[in-house]
Design an enzyme around this catalytic site. Structure first.
Site, PDB file in Angstrom:
ATOM      1  N   LEU A 243       8.031  -2.748  -3.007  1.00  0.00           N
ATOM      2  CA  LEU A 243       7.876  -1.646  -1.776  1.00  0.00           C
ATOM      3  C   LEU A 243       7.059  -1.368  -1.541  1.00  0.00           C
ATOM      4  O   LEU A 243       5.839  -0.508  -2.950  1.00  0.00           O
ATOM      5  CB  LEU A 243       8.718   0.054  -3.083  1.00  0.00           C
ATOM      6  N   ASP A 244       6.574  -1.513  -0.227  1.00  0.00           N
ATOM      7  CA  ASP A 244       4.607  -0.751  -0.304  1.00  0.00           C
ATOM      8  C   ASP A 244       4.177  -1.903  -0.663  1.00  0.00           C
ATOM      9  O   ASP A 244       2.614  -1.439   0.276  1.00  0.00           O
ATOM     10  CB  ASP A 244       4.587   0.688  -0.517  1.00  0.00           C
ATOM     11  N   GLU A 245       4.211  -3.232  -0.775  1.00  0.00           N
ATOM     12  CA  GLU A 245       3.169  -3.959  -1.379  1.00  0.00           C
ATOM     13  C   GLU A 245       3.326  -5.483  -0.572  1.00  0.00           C
ATOM     14  O   GLU A 245       2.254  -6.231  -0.773  1.00  0.00           O
ATOM     15  CB  GLU A 245       3.835  -4.738  -2.918  1.00  0.00           C
TER      16      GLU A 245
END
EC number: 3.5.1.10
Lengths: 299, 299, 299, 299
Positions: A243-245
């Site tokens: 996530l969001d990486e």
């Protein structure tokens, strides 16, 4: 209004009928540029723009993006691709050859907040975002009017974490049906399953409303307010299963101060989000991005 | 060169001999501005600049910074302060009255990297940073020449985590001796003990080489490189006992791209760090900052 | 969609029914803030936000903007205004008292290029631009669909320099009929006559597509390209009778490079133009701007 | 301190002993990149970084900057240059081949205001500005101490418009004696004669304290203040015989507001000036700039 868009697309295609783009990643060694440029020259292609980057003189990686004019590209494209495989295998290249007249097909996913969608639609109407926006999918009805008003198909697919798989099945079905090349999450606010992500590697562009890696996850403006930051930001990235990486494509910030409450942060943030996402989408459409080891090279 | 600085300080003090600043925080209610401005008027003080901020119309906090000219301030200062206590207690104020001609005494702590120190010294030499830089303390010798060359006392106090308490004892002794008002950590790179921090509340200004809360702690540029960010930043904040969690005073960023390795990030970052720290220190020296609930109001 | 807007306006008006704003310019002297704040306090008004600026301690000008909550403002407004005239004449003030619930009526003038109009309409739809957009006037038909689609009256008035007076007569008639408070030239591209300007002092906001005073007049992007600048900009200003010489409200820039031809400068410039104009219009609507000697004070 | 610099230079030279840069401008046609890259490959040179730009597919100009590693470059340099002339004449090229280990010799001209000089010296001390600063020339004595403190020769040559020719004669003599490659006017504030300029084409870098073409000529901050701009800027450009009209290398701006008087504009401007000039000088030192028709291409 679509007539206008269609005219613009036709003009663009006519203007770019001989324009190609070559993206290459491979282990660095002498002779790569010579081999590529000799190859293009042998097909009467004139290099218009070229950007190259190597990670390190020794044992590094080599990346190049070349934009070229090649008379009769449409007819010769297949032959060129076939012949290039020889060079590609010689240098162990990952590569992609695109034809600018083949406009990419995009799907936009959106939720209740429309500012990012509106920005994309607007840039598209102005001819500044050269894509075929084939459909918009939303788990809410808010966007229907504006989307259908532009003669773009709108699909309302309610979603929540309990029915994620059924929802994604429908979505994947639509993506297949419309032969989608790129998926833009314009504040879609739903987490995608590993299956969905795996089927669309480096093809899903998200906008996160913080300057990552600060404020990963939910409610970034609330947390930015709580921390008392003096800058808020937005980040556009390819979606991976962390996530969001995923690989960051573009980021930008705007200055705020103590007078800004959460609502003003959100208002100010909207401007940043929409311009950051629009730039990221444009770069993707123009084949300017190469992903390498969870980072982007943006030529 | 110090003659030049002394001249500048004298000129500044002469020009500001009647200039005062009043900073107030208190629960909001009608009549505060009326009471303060009536009070100042009754002492023939003319309000030159005033900024106010309330967190919320109902049950909120009220903050104001007033800069005023008051003929004969030097002689009347004590009397004014005494009389103001009445208003202050009526409205339950936290407040501070400062006299601009009383230049603040600053200590700069530095380690091996000198760019932030050099920026401060330079702004100081240009007359743009109106402080009495009373001493520089370092755990390395790198800064000695430039500091002593400006006739500023330089104290070399080797430091590491095993002798933290002895080191801080010496430092606190020096701060007391020189009657220091503000401590600037210009890339000092040593963690301070809770005791040291507790003795200097909202008086220690640090520069952290990332846009907090991203990359809290060590090696932020290395981690920024690893994450592939497109912006790097710096944050100046008051030091509290939570590492890199103190009230943020100022932040700024600079754009970077895939070509920048860790070394270039550091080079680019230096410019951001020094301007962010210099701005924060100037705002502190000009009594522009009020801290409230781990956030700053910067007027 | 207008239902949505109307709801937002009603909510805003309800929330701000007791909110007033006072703008004052006068020769500086001690006692002004005391007099104003005492006056407001005597009407049970609580000062929420206040910003003051004086040009110079001696013989200077004093400017203040105060935002206050006053229970029952709607009913007391007239009385407050009348009573304030006494203070106003004592200090020789130019002043304005506005009631936030009285939403300002705006007319937007536009030509063929719609990006600035679209930005304003969009911010308005999002509730971020609190105005009553009463009508749109254009010398072209391009904007009709989008404007009428939002239930805003659209007037097509062909214009050119030979029929300027007749055109303006019609326009002034409409402005009167709709009781317009502010005129926004969203890339209108027609020069206004001194008569038109004189009837609307500090009420006409223009966007010029350069960072003034560079590239005054026609074709700024072409000239920026010719000069090889590395930044392009936009400027929003009040219209006076000196072309592009009126008081500047806001400016911003965007970075460009040698690869950008005139077309890309225009594309990049559009983003700057629309955000600069939107900010200027918002500040005007929020009564944040005081004009003094062909300059603006933006609080 | 010079020992430190010398160490840095030696390290840099050792690291870059095989590094070359090729800059080419010529009429565009197919085959240029192929010819160049084949040539470099035939000398075992590995292209590390390459940027290309063409003004226009048809009848346009072609520009390229290539950075390459070539084992044994030092010994082969002359031979490579000689052999390249063949390709150069075939494609009608203007070209330059530089060897990175040959550090450029710079002269800095300065007047009374030292901020730009100090920035350059500082970047130089940090190893971020890889030049041999061979001498500083000034028409004032202000800079002597700091310059000589760094063991750089300082020449005081009083100047005014009546003795311009004698002054420049001395200056040109010194430039010759020290074999100067690039002249940096770090706020020199004297106009150069056409003779002086003609002898140093695209070798004199100036910083002008405005965002050109706004405020050409004298006293730009005073005029910016008078106009009430919301941004102030600085421009670095090559000097030609048209005052402030030479090819722009870099520009940047900083935000200001109504509270800033001329003095604060100057203070704020200093930061912009020094960073803009430093970037321009670095790009020149790294052979990143090609001048074409009074514009720069900055790779």
């Amino acid at each position: 209004m679509n007539t206008f868009i269609n005219n613009q697309i036709e003009l663009f295609q006519e203007k770019n009928k001989n324009r190609g783009r070559l993206l290459v990643s491979c282990p660095d060694q002498p002779g790569i540029v010579a081999a590529i440029s000799k190859f293009l020259f042998s097909h009467n292609a004139n290099i218009i723009e070229s950007s190259q980057y190597s990670t390190n003189p020794e044992n590094g990686m080599f990346f190049i993006r070349i934009e070229f004019e090649c008379p009769g590209l449409k007819d010769k494209a297949k032959e060129i691709e076939e012949q290039f495989t020889e060079i590609a295998s010689q240098f162990d290249m990952e590569w992609k050859l695109t034809h600018v007249y083949q406009i990419k097909k995009a799907a936009i996913f959106v939720s209740k907040e429309l500012h990012c969608l509106l920005e994309l639609l607007w840039e598209w109407q102005s001819g500044d975002l050269m894509a075929d926006i084939a459909l918009v999918i939303s788990n809410h009805e808010e966007a229907r009017d504006v989307v259908e008003g532009l003669n773009i198909p709108f699909y309302y697919i309610p979603a929540n974490k309990d029915i994620r798989e059924q929802v994604e099945e429908k979505q994947l079905q639509l993506l297949k049906e419309y032969e989608i090349d790129v998926i833009v999450l314009a504040r879609y606010m739903q987490i995608l399953t590993p299956k969905f992500v795996a089927e669309n590697p480096n093809k899903i562009i998200n906008i996160h409303h913080s300057f990552l890696p600060a404020f990963i996850g939910a409610r970034p403006y609330e947390r930015a307010y709580g921390r008392g930051v003096k800058l808020i930001g937005a980040t556009s990235h390819y979606v991976t299963n962390d996530l969001d990486e995923g690989p960051i494509i573009e980021q930008d910030i705007s200055r705020v101060d103590h007078r800004d409450n959460v609502d003003s942060l959100k208002k100010i943030g909207r401007s940043v989000e929409r311009s950051v996402l629009a730039r990221a989408v444009k770069w993707h459409l123009e084949d300017r991005i190469i992903v390498h080891q969870n980072k982007t090279i943006v030529f």
